[in-house]
Design an enzyme around this catalytic site. Sequence first.
Site, PDB file in Angstrom:
ATOM      1  N   LYS A  14       0.821  -1.226   0.000  1.00 34.79           N
ATOM      2  CA  LYS A  14       0.000   0.000   0.000  1.00 34.79           C
ATOM      3  C   LYS A  14       0.847   1.265   0.000  1.00 34.79           C
ATOM      4  O   LYS A  14       0.601   2.171  -0.773  1.00 34.79           O
ATOM      5  CB  LYS A  14      -0.838   0.105   1.295  1.00 34.79           C
ATOM      6  N   ARG A  89     -10.197   1.529   8.484  1.00 38.91           N
ATOM      7  CA  ARG A  89      -9.985   0.091   8.692  1.00 38.91           C
ATOM      8  C   ARG A  89     -11.108  -0.566   9.455  1.00 38.91           C
ATOM      9  O   ARG A  89     -11.075  -1.777   9.691  1.00 38.91           O
ATOM     10  CB  ARG A  89      -8.729  -0.149   9.533  1.00 38.91           C
ATOM     11  N   ARG A 128      10.976  -7.566   5.335  1.00 41.52           N
ATOM     12  CA  ARG A 128      11.043  -6.137   5.676  1.00 41.52           C
ATOM     13  C   ARG A 128      11.580  -5.947   7.098  1.00 41.52           C
ATOM     14  O   ARG A 128      12.328  -5.020   7.371  1.00 41.52           O
ATOM     15  CB  ARG A 128       9.651  -5.510   5.541  1.00 41.52           C
ATOM     16  N   ARG A 145      -1.947  -8.762  12.885  1.00 37.46           N
ATOM     17  CA  ARG A 145      -2.389  -7.678  11.994  1.00 37.46           C
ATOM     18  C   ARG A 145      -3.178  -8.239  10.816  1.00 37.46           C
ATOM     19  O   ARG A 145      -4.183  -7.663  10.392  1.00 37.46           O
ATOM     20  CB  ARG A 145      -1.176  -6.874  11.503  1.00 37.46           C
TER      21      ARG A 145
HETATM   22  P1  ADP Z   1       0.153  -2.188   8.048  1.00 40.55           P
HETATM   23  O1  ADP Z   1      -1.062  -1.951   7.242  1.00 40.55           O
HETATM   24  O2  ADP Z   1       1.295  -2.759   7.264  1.00 40.55           O
HETATM   25  O3  ADP Z   1      -0.127  -2.954   9.311  1.00 40.55           O
HETATM   26  P2  ADP Z   1       0.471   0.715   8.609  1.00 40.55           P
HETATM   27  O4  ADP Z   1       1.765   1.428   8.527  1.00 40.55           O
HETATM   28  O5  ADP Z   1      -0.582   1.118   7.649  1.00 40.55           O
HETATM   29  O6  ADP Z   1       0.802  -0.832   8.553  1.00 40.55           O
HETATM   30  O7  ADP Z   1      -0.107   0.878  10.111  1.00 40.55           O
HETATM   31  C1  ADP Z   1       0.692   0.569  11.221  1.00 40.55           C
HETATM   32  C2  ADP Z   1      -0.136   0.581  12.503  1.00 40.55           C
HETATM   33  O8  ADP Z   1      -0.699   1.890  12.698  1.00 40.55           O
HETATM   34  C3  ADP Z   1      -1.336  -0.362  12.545  1.00 40.55           C
HETATM   35  O9  ADP Z   1      -0.976  -1.690  12.918  1.00 40.55           O
HETATM   36  C4  ADP Z   1      -2.192   0.320  13.609  1.00 40.55           C
HETATM   37  O10 ADP Z   1      -1.703   0.072  14.920  1.00 40.55           O
HETATM   38  C5  ADP Z   1      -1.976   1.788  13.317  1.00 40.55           C
HETATM   39  N1  ADP Z   1      -3.003   2.303  12.369  1.00 40.55           N
HETATM   40  C6  ADP Z   1      -2.789   2.775  11.110  1.00 40.55           C
HETATM   41  N2  ADP Z   1      -3.947   3.153  10.530  1.00 40.55           N
HETATM   42  C7  ADP Z   1      -4.932   2.905  11.432  1.00 40.55           C
HETATM   43  C8  ADP Z   1      -6.342   3.048  11.429  1.00 40.55           C
HETATM   44  N3  ADP Z   1      -7.000   3.522  10.349  1.00 40.55           N
HETATM   45  N4  ADP Z   1      -7.030   2.683  12.544  1.00 40.55           N
HETATM   46  C9  ADP Z   1      -6.394   2.214  13.617  1.00 40.55           C
HETATM   47  N5  ADP Z   1      -5.069   2.028  13.694  1.00 40.55           N
HETATM   48  C10 ADP Z   1      -4.325   2.361  12.615  1.00 40.55           C
END
Ligand code: ADP
Length: 197
Positions: A14, A89, A128, A145
Amino acid sequence: MTRMLIMGPPGSGKGTQAERISERLGVVAISTGDIFRANVKGGTPLGLEARKYMDNGDFVPDSVTNEMVRNRLSQDDAKEGFLLDGYPRTVAQVDYLDGILAAGEHKLGVVLQLTAVDEELVSRLLGRARETGRSDDNESVIRHRLALYHQQTEAVVARYAGRGILAEVDGMGGIEDVTDSVMGRIDDVLSAPARGL
Ligand code: ADP
């Protein structure tokens, strides 16, 4: 300019694709994960709160995340369009984003979803972890996750599919190929007759 989302399980690419699409379309890419990580690094109150959840692979609570997104989207560079990466999400976040957009009489043009199989994602993320040392890239947190993605975020994808604005792209190809497919799918969705909400 358009208002868009990019969705996909952890490790689906993403962030990489968001940067590339943002450059090609000239819209700002906004990653909630990056904003949280920058706050963790800077030791801000938001970062201290977010860290409690991120290290375990849990979602940061909607009350915190929603407010942060509202503030970010009100900034000048997002006024005419944006590509949101990693939000919404949860279905509650979908409702919240709908509220923000409706208040400005805006709506989403396209929701991109990068698809991938879980085992490939786990091996990508473990790779990664060796390169970047991200604190949430260890196997049990990665699996958590992914499980959360299936439990909560697939319902978000289904919502947007129902609105006729979802563009699915196989995220397992090479970086350039995926970007080309994404750009093609964006055109398809934007040129299709609107199906309303
Ligand atoms: P990935 O999708 O690879 O898990 P991201 O960098 O997009 O990683 O997000 C890392 C972390 O940030 C998530 O595991 C969560 O803890 C937090 N996070 C990011 N976006 C959201 C969201 N929309 N709602 C809740 N937590 C979020």
